[in-house]
Write an enzyme that holds these catalytic residues in place. Structure first.
Site, PDB file in Angstrom:
ATOM      1  N   LYS A   1      -1.024   6.809   8.655  1.00  0.00           N
ATOM      2  CA  LYS A   1      -1.612   7.888   9.451  1.00  0.00           C
ATOM      3  C   LYS A   1      -2.325   7.280  10.658  1.00  0.00           C
ATOM      4  O   LYS A   1      -3.514   6.960  10.591  1.00  0.00           O
ATOM      5  CB  LYS A   1      -2.611   8.688   8.614  1.00  0.00           C
TER       6      LYS A   1
ATOM      7  N   GLU B   1       0.850  -1.187   0.000  1.00  0.00           N
ATOM      8  CA  GLU B   1       0.000   0.000   0.000  1.00  0.00           C
ATOM      9  C   GLU B   1       0.884   1.236   0.000  1.00  0.00           C
ATOM     10  O   GLU B   1       1.904   1.270   0.698  1.00  0.00           O
ATOM     11  CB  GLU B   1      -0.871   0.023   1.256  1.00  0.00           C
TER      12      GLU B   1
ATOM     13  N   ASP C   1      -1.868  11.049  -5.398  1.00  0.00           N
ATOM     14  CA  ASP C   1      -2.326  12.099  -6.300  1.00  0.00           C
ATOM     15  C   ASP C   1      -3.403  12.979  -5.688  1.00  0.00           C
ATOM     16  O   ASP C   1      -3.992  12.654  -4.655  1.00  0.00           O
ATOM     17  CB  ASP C   1      -2.895  11.470  -7.570  1.00  0.00           C
TER      18      ASP C   1
ATOM     19  N   PHE D   1      -3.215  15.879   4.035  1.00  0.00           N
ATOM     20  CA  PHE D   1      -3.343  15.428   2.643  1.00  0.00           C
ATOM     21  C   PHE D   1      -2.011  15.604   1.940  1.00  0.00           C
ATOM     22  O   PHE D   1      -1.449  16.704   1.919  1.00  0.00           O
ATOM     23  CB  PHE D   1      -4.446  16.210   1.919  1.00  0.00           C
TER      24      PHE D   1
ATOM     25  N   ASP E   1      -4.667   5.193   5.667  1.00  0.00           N
ATOM     26  CA  ASP E   1      -5.263   6.228   6.511  1.00  0.00           C
ATOM     27  C   ASP E   1      -6.524   5.682   7.167  1.00  0.00           C
ATOM     28  O   ASP E   1      -6.463   5.142   8.252  1.00  0.00           O
ATOM     29  CB  ASP E   1      -5.451   7.561   5.767  1.00  0.00           C
TER      30      ASP E   1
ATOM     31  N   ARG F   1       1.240  12.156  -9.061  1.00  0.00           N
ATOM     32  CA  ARG F   1       1.780  10.810  -8.827  1.00  0.00           C
ATOM     33  C   ARG F   1       3.245  10.687  -9.236  1.00  0.00           C
ATOM     34  O   ARG F   1       3.996   9.916  -8.673  1.00  0.00           O
ATOM     35  CB  ARG F   1       0.976   9.758  -9.596  1.00  0.00           C
TER      36      ARG F   1
END
Length: 175
Positions: free
Chosen positions: A132, A100, A160, A153, A104, A166
């Site tokens: 996170k 991954e 992205d 974020f 989050d 990305r």
């Protein structure tokens, strides 16, 4: 400073820091799985850069496959995870290493957990580049973590904002 669509982002995690985290994870994966023949399962689109770096550093025999999941619109999760591209490989009885880019909410992990249980894998381990902890509320264990980060974020290194960012080799956070 960079601008993607309507938002500005500032440098946050350097390429060097990312590569150091990947190197640390790779050492552990080689120790734990170098004598086995695992299937690395990358979660697209975000994990493609991370998956590439991990695979390049794996010293044993391995296979790689991908699934594509989607749950974000813009900067927010929809809370609903959709399978956009499913498994195309038999995984029954196999050791799977799930790659991954970021964990989050954990909603994607819950869906992948269902997929892997249905596929009757022998066992699977979760590897994430970014984690996170304040956003993660699920109980699926994450065995390998590159970096713990605050619930901000971020874009870059596979992550992205509405399709952009990305390709960035470092990570930026929303300004």
């Amino acid at each position: 400073m960079i601008k993607l669509h309507d938002l500005e982002f500032e440098p946050y995690i350097s390429e060097e820091e990312i590569m150091m985290a990947i190197e640390e994870i790779s050492v552990k994966l080689n120790k734990d799985f170098g004598h086995k023949r695992p299937v690395f399962l990358g979660v697209l689109n975000g994990s493609f850069m991370f998956a590439s770096e991990i695979i390049k550093r794996f010293s044993g025999d391995c296979e790689i496959s991908f699934v594509k999941m989607g749950s974000y619109e813009g900067t927010e999760t929809t809370g609903e995870v959709k399978t956009l591209l499913g498994l195309n490989q038999e995984l029954k009885g196999r050791q799977v290493i799930l790659l991954e880019d970021i964990v989050d909410t954990g909603n994607t992990l819950v869906e992948i957990d269902k997929i892997l249980k249905k596929a009757e894998v022998e066992d699977y381990k979760v590897v994430t580049l970014f984690y996170k902890p304040e956003a993660y509320k699920k109980n699926i264990p994450i065995q390998y973590i590159g970096m713990e980060i605050p619930n901000k974020f971020i874009v870059g290194f596979g992550l992205d904002y509405d399709g952009l960012g990305r390709n960035l080799t470092q990570v930026y956070k929303r300004k």
